[in-house]
Design an enzyme around this catalytic site. Structure first.
Site, PDB file in Angstrom:
ATOM      1  N   GLN A  51       0.811  -1.225   0.000  1.00  0.00           N
ATOM      2  CA  GLN A  51       0.000   0.000   0.000  1.00  0.00           C
ATOM      3  C   GLN A  51       0.842   1.272   0.000  1.00  0.00           C
ATOM      4  OE1 GLN A  51      -2.482  -1.727   3.424  1.00  0.00           O
ATOM      5  NE2 GLN A  51      -3.937  -0.374   2.390  1.00  0.00           N
TER       6      GLN A  51
ATOM      7  N   CYS B  39     -10.735  -0.135   3.741  1.00  0.00           N
ATOM      8  CA  CYS B  39      -9.329  -0.243   3.333  1.00  0.00           C
ATOM      9  C   CYS B  39      -8.754   1.157   3.173  1.00  0.00           C
ATOM     10  CB  CYS B  39      -9.238  -1.002   2.004  1.00  0.00           C
ATOM     11  SG  CYS B  39      -7.551  -1.202   1.415  1.00  0.00           S
TER      12      CYS B  39
ATOM     13  N   HIS C  68      -6.758  -9.742   5.459  1.00  0.00           N
ATOM     14  CA  HIS C  68      -6.901  -8.570   4.588  1.00  0.00           C
ATOM     15  C   HIS C  68      -5.520  -8.079   4.123  1.00  0.00           C
ATOM     16  CE1 HIS C  68      -8.815  -4.580   3.484  1.00  0.00           C
ATOM     17  NE2 HIS C  68      -7.555  -4.246   3.578  1.00  0.00           N
TER      18      HIS C  68
ATOM     19  N   HIS D  65      -3.285  -8.047   0.365  1.00  0.00           N
ATOM     20  CA  HIS D  65      -2.541  -6.921  -0.246  1.00  0.00           C
ATOM     21  C   HIS D  65      -1.185  -7.393  -0.763  1.00  0.00           C
ATOM     22  CE1 HIS D  65      -4.936  -3.339   0.286  1.00  0.00           C
ATOM     23  NE2 HIS D  65      -5.105  -3.534   1.573  1.00  0.00           N
TER      24      HIS D  65
END
Ligand code: K2U
Ligand code: ZN
Length: 173
Positions: free
Chosen positions: A54, A95, A137, A141
Site C-alpha cells: 500500500q 481499506c 486482509h 494486499h
C-alpha cells in the site's frame, strides 16, 4: 509511538496495488526503518493494519495494531498461513487504499500464521476475531489483491469510477 515520517498510501484503482510482493531477504536496518514509517502511516490514517504494497514497497511486510489503546504494534515479515478454520464469517471491511468504501467480505474466523518478527525470529501467531480478519486482509494486499475484488463487478466498477472522479477533483483543487 514513532517520530518517523508517514508514507503516501496508494489509492485504488492504482495498478501498483496489484503487484505481488516478494519475500523479505534480510530483516535489517532498512526493513526496521520501513516498518517504523509504515506504523507512522497506519496510525496517522487511523488504520489497524497496513501492508507494504500500500506504500508502494513490494516486499512481504505487514504492520498491525488492533488494540483499543493503539499501543500493541505487531510486525509480520514473510507471513504464511499455516492453518485456517473451515468456519468463515462475513464481516464489514474498509481499506486505507479504498477510502470511504465499506462492504462485506467472507473470511476464516480463526487462523494460525507463521512469520518473522523485527528481530528476524520465527513466530507462530494464533488469531481470531478482528486480528484474524486484519491479517487475512493484509496478506491479500501482499498478493496484489484489494478487498473490492470480492465484490460484484457492478459494485467494483461503481467504486472505481467514484474514486477516479474524487482523485480528478482532488487534482483540480
Ligand atoms: O487498508 C488496510 O489494509 C487497513 C485496513 C485493515 C482492515 C480492513 C478490514 C478489516 C480489518 C482491518 C483498514 O483500513 S483499517 C481501518 C479499519 C479500522 C477498524 C475496523 C475496520 C477497518
Ligand atoms: Zn486494505
Amino acid at each position: 509511538m514513532t517520530s518517523a515520517q508517514p508514507l503516501p498510501i496508494l489509492c485504488y484503482p492504482d495498478p501498483r496495488l496489484h503487484t505481488v510482493a516478494r519475500p523479505v531477504e534480510a530483516v535489517d536496518a532498512r526493513i526496521r526503518e520501513l516498518a517504523e514509517r509504515m506504523f507512522a502511516t497506519m496510525y496517522e490514517a487511523n488504520g489497524i493494519g497496513l501492508a507494504a504494497t500500500q506504500v508502494d514497497v513490494h516486499e512481504r511486510l505487514i504492520v498491525i495494531d488492533v488494540s483499543e489503546e493503539r499501543d500493541q504494534p505487531q510486525v509480520l515479515i514473510n507471513p504464511q498461513i499455516e492453518w485456517a478454520s473451515e468456519e468463515t464469517r462475513k464481516g464489514e471491511e474498509g481499506c486505507l487504499s479504498v477510502p470511504g468504501i465499506y462492504d462485506g467480505v467472507e473470511r476464516s474466523v480463526a487462523i494460525r500464521v507463521r512469520a518473522l518478527d523485527l528481530s528476524g525470529a520465527e513466530r507462530s501467531i494464533e488469531a481470531e476475531g478482528m486480528l484474524a480478519v486484519c491479517i487475512q486482509h493484509e496478506m491479500d494486499h501482499l498478493m496484489g489483491k484489494v478487498f473490492v475484488e470480492y465484490l460484484s463487478l457492478l459494485k467494483r466498477n461503481r467504486i472505481k469510477s467514484k474514486l477516479l472522479k474524487a482523485q480528478r477533483e482532488a487534482e483540480r483543487d
